[in-house]
Design a protein around this motif. Structure first.
Motif, PDB file in Angstrom:
ATOM      1  N   ASP A  83     -46.287 -10.685  32.417  1.00 36.00           N
ATOM      2  CA  ASP A  83     -47.088  -9.496  32.667  1.00 36.00           C
ATOM      3  C   ASP A  83     -46.978  -8.548  31.474  1.00 36.00           C
ATOM      4  N   PRO A  84     -48.067  -8.305  30.744  1.00 33.11           N
ATOM      5  CA  PRO A  84     -47.984  -7.440  29.550  1.00 33.11           C
ATOM      6  C   PRO A  84     -47.607  -6.008  29.874  1.00 33.11           C
ATOM      7  N   LEU A  85     -47.860  -5.555  31.107  1.00 33.58           N
ATOM      8  CA  LEU A  85     -47.512  -4.178  31.462  1.00 33.58           C
ATOM      9  C   LEU A  85     -46.015  -3.938  31.425  1.00 33.58           C
ATOM     10  N   ILE A  86     -45.230  -5.011  31.545  1.00 35.45           N
ATOM     11  CA  ILE A  86     -43.785  -4.880  31.462  1.00 35.45           C
ATOM     12  C   ILE A  86     -43.382  -4.267  30.124  1.00 35.45           C
ATOM     13  N   TYR A  87     -44.121  -4.589  29.074  1.00 34.70           N
ATOM     14  CA  TYR A  87     -43.814  -4.061  27.744  1.00 34.70           C
ATOM     15  C   TYR A  87     -44.341  -2.645  27.549  1.00 34.70           C
ATOM     16  N   VAL A  88     -45.290  -2.230  28.375  1.00 37.59           N
ATOM     17  CA  VAL A  88     -45.950  -0.941  28.187  1.00 37.59           C
ATOM     18  C   VAL A  88     -45.185   0.193  28.865  1.00 37.59           C
ATOM     19  N   TYR A  89     -44.750  -0.041  30.101  1.00 37.08           N
ATOM     20  CA  TYR A  89     -44.135   1.040  30.871  1.00 37.08           C
ATOM     21  C   TYR A  89     -43.011   1.764  30.140  1.00 37.08           C
ATOM     22  N   PRO A  90     -42.029   1.051  29.544  1.00 31.64           N
ATOM     23  CA  PRO A  90     -40.926   1.788  28.896  1.00 31.64           C
ATOM     24  C   PRO A  90     -41.384   2.697  27.770  1.00 31.64           C
ATOM     25  N   TRP A  91     -42.347   2.217  26.953  1.00 31.66           N
ATOM     26  CA  TRP A  91     -42.812   3.036  25.838  1.00 31.66           C
ATOM     27  C   TRP A  91     -43.559   4.270  26.327  1.00 31.66           C
ATOM     28  N   VAL A  92     -44.284   4.137  27.446  1.00 31.74           N
ATOM     29  CA  VAL A  92     -44.950   5.314  28.015  1.00 31.74           C
ATOM     30  C   VAL A  92     -43.906   6.355  28.411  1.00 31.74           C
ATOM     31  N   TRP A  93     -42.861   5.912  29.078  1.00 37.35           N
ATOM     32  CA  TRP A  93     -41.801   6.844  29.478  1.00 37.35           C
ATOM     33  C   TRP A  93     -41.174   7.510  28.257  1.00 37.35           C
ATOM     34  N   VAL A  94     -40.813   6.713  27.257  1.00 44.07           N
ATOM     35  CA  VAL A  94     -40.130   7.251  26.083  1.00 44.07           C
ATOM     36  C   VAL A  94     -41.034   8.224  25.333  1.00 44.07           C
ATOM     37  N   ASN A  95     -42.277   7.816  25.088  1.00 39.23           N
ATOM     38  CA  ASN A  95     -43.184   8.661  24.312  1.00 39.23           C
ATOM     39  C   ASN A  95     -43.506   9.962  25.030  1.00 39.23           C
ATOM     40  N   VAL A  96     -43.787   9.886  26.322  1.00 41.18           N
ATOM     41  CA  VAL A  96     -44.104  11.089  27.083  1.00 41.18           C
ATOM     42  C   VAL A  96     -42.880  11.996  27.168  1.00 41.18           C
ATOM     43  N   ALA A  97     -41.692  11.394  27.328  1.00 37.36           N
ATOM     44  CA  ALA A  97     -40.462  12.192  27.387  1.00 37.36           C
ATOM     45  C   ALA A  97     -40.251  12.962  26.084  1.00 37.36           C
ATOM     46  N   VAL A  98     -40.388  12.276  24.958  1.00 34.48           N
ATOM     47  CA  VAL A  98     -40.206  12.936  23.654  1.00 34.48           C
ATOM     48  C   VAL A  98     -41.264  14.015  23.461  1.00 34.48           C
ATOM     49  N   TRP A  99     -42.512  13.700  23.820  1.00 39.25           N
ATOM     50  CA  TRP A  99     -43.577  14.697  23.700  1.00 39.25           C
ATOM     51  C   TRP A  99     -43.247  15.944  24.499  1.00 39.25           C
ATOM     52  N   GLY A 100     -42.786  15.769  25.735  1.00 43.72           N
ATOM     53  CA  GLY A 100     -42.491  16.908  26.585  1.00 43.72           C
ATOM     54  C   GLY A 100     -41.366  17.771  26.030  1.00 43.72           C
ATOM     55  N   VAL A 101     -40.301  17.130  25.551  1.00 43.43           N
ATOM     56  CA  VAL A 101     -39.167  17.883  25.011  1.00 43.43           C
ATOM     57  C   VAL A 101     -39.575  18.659  23.768  1.00 43.43           C
ATOM     58  N   LEU A 102     -40.384  18.047  22.908  1.00 38.81           N
ATOM     59  CA  LEU A 102     -40.827  18.731  21.692  1.00 38.81           C
ATOM     60  C   LEU A 102     -41.838  19.838  21.988  1.00 38.81           C
ATOM     61  N   ARG A 103     -42.505  19.732  23.105  1.00 35.76           N
ATOM     62  CA  ARG A 103     -43.586  20.660  23.436  1.00 35.76           C
ATOM     63  C   ARG A 103     -43.077  22.006  23.947  1.00 35.76           C
ATOM     64  N   VAL A 104     -41.968  22.010  24.687  1.00 35.81           N
ATOM     65  CA  VAL A 104     -41.537  23.239  25.344  1.00 35.81           C
ATOM     66  C   VAL A 104     -40.726  24.121  24.408  1.00 35.81           C
ATOM     67  N   ARG A 105     -40.724  25.384  24.708  1.00 35.52           N
ATOM     68  CA  ARG A 105     -39.907  26.366  24.011  1.00 35.52           C
ATOM     69  C   ARG A 105     -39.202  27.197  25.070  1.00 35.52           C
ATOM     70  N   PRO A 106     -37.867  27.069  25.173  1.00 39.51           N
ATOM     71  CA  PRO A 106     -37.142  27.815  26.205  1.00 39.51           C
ATOM     72  C   PRO A 106     -37.357  29.318  26.090  1.00 39.51           C
ATOM     73  N   THR A 107     -37.482  29.976  27.226  1.00 43.52           N
ATOM     74  CA  THR A 107     -37.643  31.419  27.253  1.00 43.52           C
ATOM     75  C   THR A 107     -36.319  32.102  26.913  1.00 43.52           C
ATOM     76  N   PRO A 108     -36.312  33.047  25.982  1.00 43.89           N
ATOM     77  CA  PRO A 108     -35.066  33.773  25.674  1.00 43.89           C
ATOM     78  C   PRO A 108     -34.546  34.478  26.927  1.00 43.89           C
ATOM     79  N   THR A 109     -33.301  34.216  27.278  1.00 42.83           N
ATOM     80  CA  THR A 109     -32.701  34.810  28.473  1.00 42.83           C
ATOM     81  C   THR A 109     -31.255  35.194  28.183  1.00 42.83           C
ATOM     82  N   SER A 110     -30.611  35.754  29.188  1.00 42.23           N
ATOM     83  CA  SER A 110     -29.208  36.127  29.051  1.00 42.23           C
ATOM     84  C   SER A 110     -28.333  34.879  29.019  1.00 42.23           C
TER      85      SER A 110
END
Length: 216
Positions: free
Chosen positions: A44-71
Motif C-alpha cells: 500500500d503506497p499510503l503507508i509511505y505517505v502518512y509519516p511524512w504528512v505528520w512530520v511535515n505538518v508538525a514542523v510547519w505548525g511549530v515554525l508557524r506559531v509565535r508564543p505570546t509574551p507572558t509572565s
C-alpha cells in the motif's frame, strides 16, 4: 516568511515553497531508497505517505506559531500543560506502556517515518519510539502549550489534537506489539492503515486549528 491575504489565510512566498520542495524531494528519495533496498516492502503506497504528512505538518505548525509574551509563571504553567499533554497522548498513541516483557533494547527497521523504531522493554514499562509519532506528539504538545499562553486561544483545539491520537491507538499498538515480540512479520501489522487515514486528517486539522486560529 508568510504574507497574509485578508489578514487571515497565510500563503507561502517563493523561497518557502522552494525550501519545502527540497524537503519533499529528499523524503521521496529516502523512501525510494528504502523500497529498492528493503526485502520486505508494504504494497500500500499510503503507508509511505502518512509519516511524512505528520512530520511535515508538525514542523510547519511549530515554525508557524509565535508564543505570546507572558509572565514567568504563565510560561511555567504552559510548559507543565504541554508536558502533561505529551504524556497523555504518548500513552494513548502507544509511545509507552506501563507494562513490559523485560526484553531489553531493540531496533525495528520499518519504512521511513515508521522506523527505525527504538524499543525498550523493561519489566515495568515499555518505550516504543516510532519517529513520526514522536515528532507529531511533540508538536501537538508544543502547540497546546503555546495555546495556553495565548489568551484568545480556543480550548477546543487541544481536544481535537487528543482525538487524533486516540483514533489511531489500536493500529499503533497492533503494529508495535508484533515488533516487540520479535515477529519477522512486523510490517504486516502496518497493513492496518485505514484508521491512519482518518487520524492523519484529524492530525492535520488539529495542527491547523492550533496554529492558524482565525478567531483570534
Amino acid at each position: 516568511m508568510y504574507r497574509l491575504i485578508d489578514r487571515a489565510v497565510p500563503t507561502p512566498d517563493a523561497a518557502t515553497l522552494l525550501r519545502w520542495a527540497a524537503v519533499v524531494n529528499a523524503e521521496i528519495l529516502v523512501t525510494l531508497a528504502y523500497v529498492v533496498l528493503s526485502p520486505n516492502t508494504p504494497t500500500d503506497p499510503l503507508i509511505y505517505v502518512y509519516p511524512w504528512v505528520w512530520v511535515n505538518v508538525a514542523v510547519w505548525g511549530v515554525l508557524r506559531v509565535r508564543p505570546t509574551p507572558t509572565s514567568r509563571r504563565a510560561r511555567w504553567a504552559a510548559a507543565i500543560v504541554g508536558v502533561a499533554y505529551f504524556l497523555l497522548v504518548g500513552y494513548a498513541g502507544g509511545l509507552y506502556h506501563l507494562s513490559g516483557a523485560g526484553l531489553g533494547f531493540s531496533t525495528h527497521w520499518l519504512p521511513p517515518g515508521w522506523g527505525p523504531t527504538p524499543v525498550y522493554s523493561a519489566s515495568a514499562f515499555t518505550l516504543v519510539l516510532m519517529p513520526f509519532k514522536v515528532v507529531g506528539y511533540v508538536a501537538l504538545a508544543y502547540l497546546v502549550s503555546v495555546t495556553v499562553r495565548d489568551a484568545s486561544a480556543s480550548a477546543l483545539s487541544g481536544l481535537v489534537g487528543l482525538v487524533s491520537c486516540v483514533s489511531c491507538t489500536w493500529p499503533v499498538l497492533a503494529t508495535l506489539a508484533t515488533g516487540l515480540f520479535g515477529s519477522a512479520s512486523a510490517l504486516s501489522s502496518i497493513a492496518m492503515t485505514r484508521a491512519y487515514g482518518v487520524s492523519t486528517v484529524v492530525f492535520v486539522v488539529s495542527v491547523i486549528a492550533l496554529t492558524w486560529r482565525p478567531t483570534r
